[in-house]
Design a protein around this motif. Structure first.
Motif, PDB file in Angstrom:
ATOM      1  N   ALA A 187       4.111   9.781  -9.658  1.00  0.00           N
ATOM      2  CA  ALA A 187       3.232  10.699 -10.873  1.00  0.00           C
ATOM      3  C   ALA A 187       2.540  11.937 -11.224  1.00  0.00           C
ATOM      4  O   ALA A 187       3.115  12.486 -12.283  1.00  0.00           O
ATOM      5  CB  ALA A 187       2.341   9.145 -11.276  1.00  0.00           C
ATOM      6  N   HIS A 188       2.049  11.886  -9.717  1.00  0.00           N
ATOM      7  CA  HIS A 188       1.787  13.374  -9.645  1.00  0.00           C
ATOM      8  C   HIS A 188       2.852  14.108 -10.157  1.00  0.00           C
ATOM      9  O   HIS A 188       2.784  15.392 -10.497  1.00  0.00           O
ATOM     10  CB  HIS A 188       1.180  13.461  -8.446  1.00  0.00           C
ATOM     11  N   ARG A 189       3.701  13.902  -8.823  1.00  0.00           N
ATOM     12  CA  ARG A 189       5.445  15.011  -8.907  1.00  0.00           C
ATOM     13  C   ARG A 189       5.628  15.157 -10.239  1.00  0.00           C
ATOM     14  O   ARG A 189       6.031  16.132 -10.751  1.00  0.00           O
ATOM     15  CB  ARG A 189       6.239  14.352  -8.715  1.00  0.00           C
ATOM     16  N   ALA A 190       5.581  13.673 -11.099  1.00  0.00           N
ATOM     17  CA  ALA A 190       5.674  14.711 -12.778  1.00  0.00           C
ATOM     18  C   ALA A 190       5.109  15.052 -13.411  1.00  0.00           C
ATOM     19  O   ALA A 190       5.894  15.755 -14.592  1.00  0.00           O
ATOM     20  CB  ALA A 190       6.367  12.892 -13.330  1.00  0.00           C
TER      21      ALA A 190
ATOM     22  N   SER B  97       1.252  -0.912   0.051  1.00  0.00           N
ATOM     23  CA  SER B  97       0.063   0.368  -0.156  1.00  0.00           C
ATOM     24  C   SER B  97       1.366   1.462   0.695  1.00  0.00           C
ATOM     25  O   SER B  97       0.534   1.753  -1.055  1.00  0.00           O
ATOM     26  CB  SER B  97      -0.763  -0.312   1.312  1.00  0.00           C
ATOM     27  N   LEU B  98       2.497   1.304   0.664  1.00  0.00           N
ATOM     28  CA  LEU B  98       2.994   2.202   0.727  1.00  0.00           C
ATOM     29  C   LEU B  98       3.730   2.406  -1.212  1.00  0.00           C
ATOM     30  O   LEU B  98       4.041   4.163  -0.552  1.00  0.00           O
ATOM     31  CB  LEU B  98       3.794   2.023   1.839  1.00  0.00           C
TER      32      LEU B  98
ATOM     33  N   ILE C 174       3.520   5.819  -2.710  1.00  0.00           N
ATOM     34  CA  ILE C 174       5.001   6.529  -3.606  1.00  0.00           C
ATOM     35  C   ILE C 174       5.089   6.792  -4.719  1.00  0.00           C
ATOM     36  O   ILE C 174       4.855   7.555  -5.279  1.00  0.00           O
ATOM     37  CB  ILE C 174       5.888   5.872  -3.454  1.00  0.00           C
ATOM     38  N   ALA C 175       4.101   5.854  -5.264  1.00  0.00           N
ATOM     39  CA  ALA C 175       4.125   5.547  -7.091  1.00  0.00           C
ATOM     40  C   ALA C 175       2.700   6.507  -7.499  1.00  0.00           C
ATOM     41  O   ALA C 175       3.571   7.228  -8.735  1.00  0.00           O
ATOM     42  CB  ALA C 175       3.499   4.186  -7.622  1.00  0.00           C
TER      43      ALA C 175
END
Length: 123
Positions: free
Chosen positions: A114-117, A104-105, A109-110
């Motif tokens: 993805a959001h950060r990208a 779940s963690l 993180i993924a």
């Protein structure tokens, strides 16, 4: 031997040895002055107790298993194996839960990566 010598010979703290005795895992005789005295057989017993703690067993479970050490036989051996299998199943359940939690963690993180990208660099 006195408690300090047992501690030195087993590389276990005096505090731990007192705890083992309090939990009924270890026994001693007392001198007239109230000092604990142990036999050399207690050196091996402390080693067994340490191995059981290292295997993730609680002092309560260790107390249930020690009759196999004290009075080896088919009945006590069978009971000890059954108890250890139950503990193994309990640990396996914890491991499964931890893997699920880690997964779940990893998903979070993924998602964060993805959001950060997608974010535009600040000018």
């Amino acid at each position: 031997m006195r408690i300090g010598e047992l501690a030195a010979r087993t590389e276990v703290s005096v505090r731990s040895l007192r705890y083992y005795e309090q939990q009924g895992l270890l026994s001693s005789t007392r001198s007239a002055a109230g000092q604990r005295h142990y036999t050399t057989a207690e050196i091996e017993r402390v080693g067994i107790i340490q191995r059981m703690f290292a295997a993730g067993l609680t002092s309560r479970t260790i107390a249930e298993l020690l009759p196999c050490v004290d009075s080896p036989g088919e009945d006590t051996s069978d009971a000890a194996v059954e108890r250890m299998l139950r503990e193994r199943d309990r640990l396996t359940g914890h491991i499964t839960d931890l893997i699920r939690t880690r997964d779940s963690l990893d998903e979070l993180i993924a998602t964060n990566r993805a959001h950060r990208a997608t974010l535009q660099p600040a000018d």
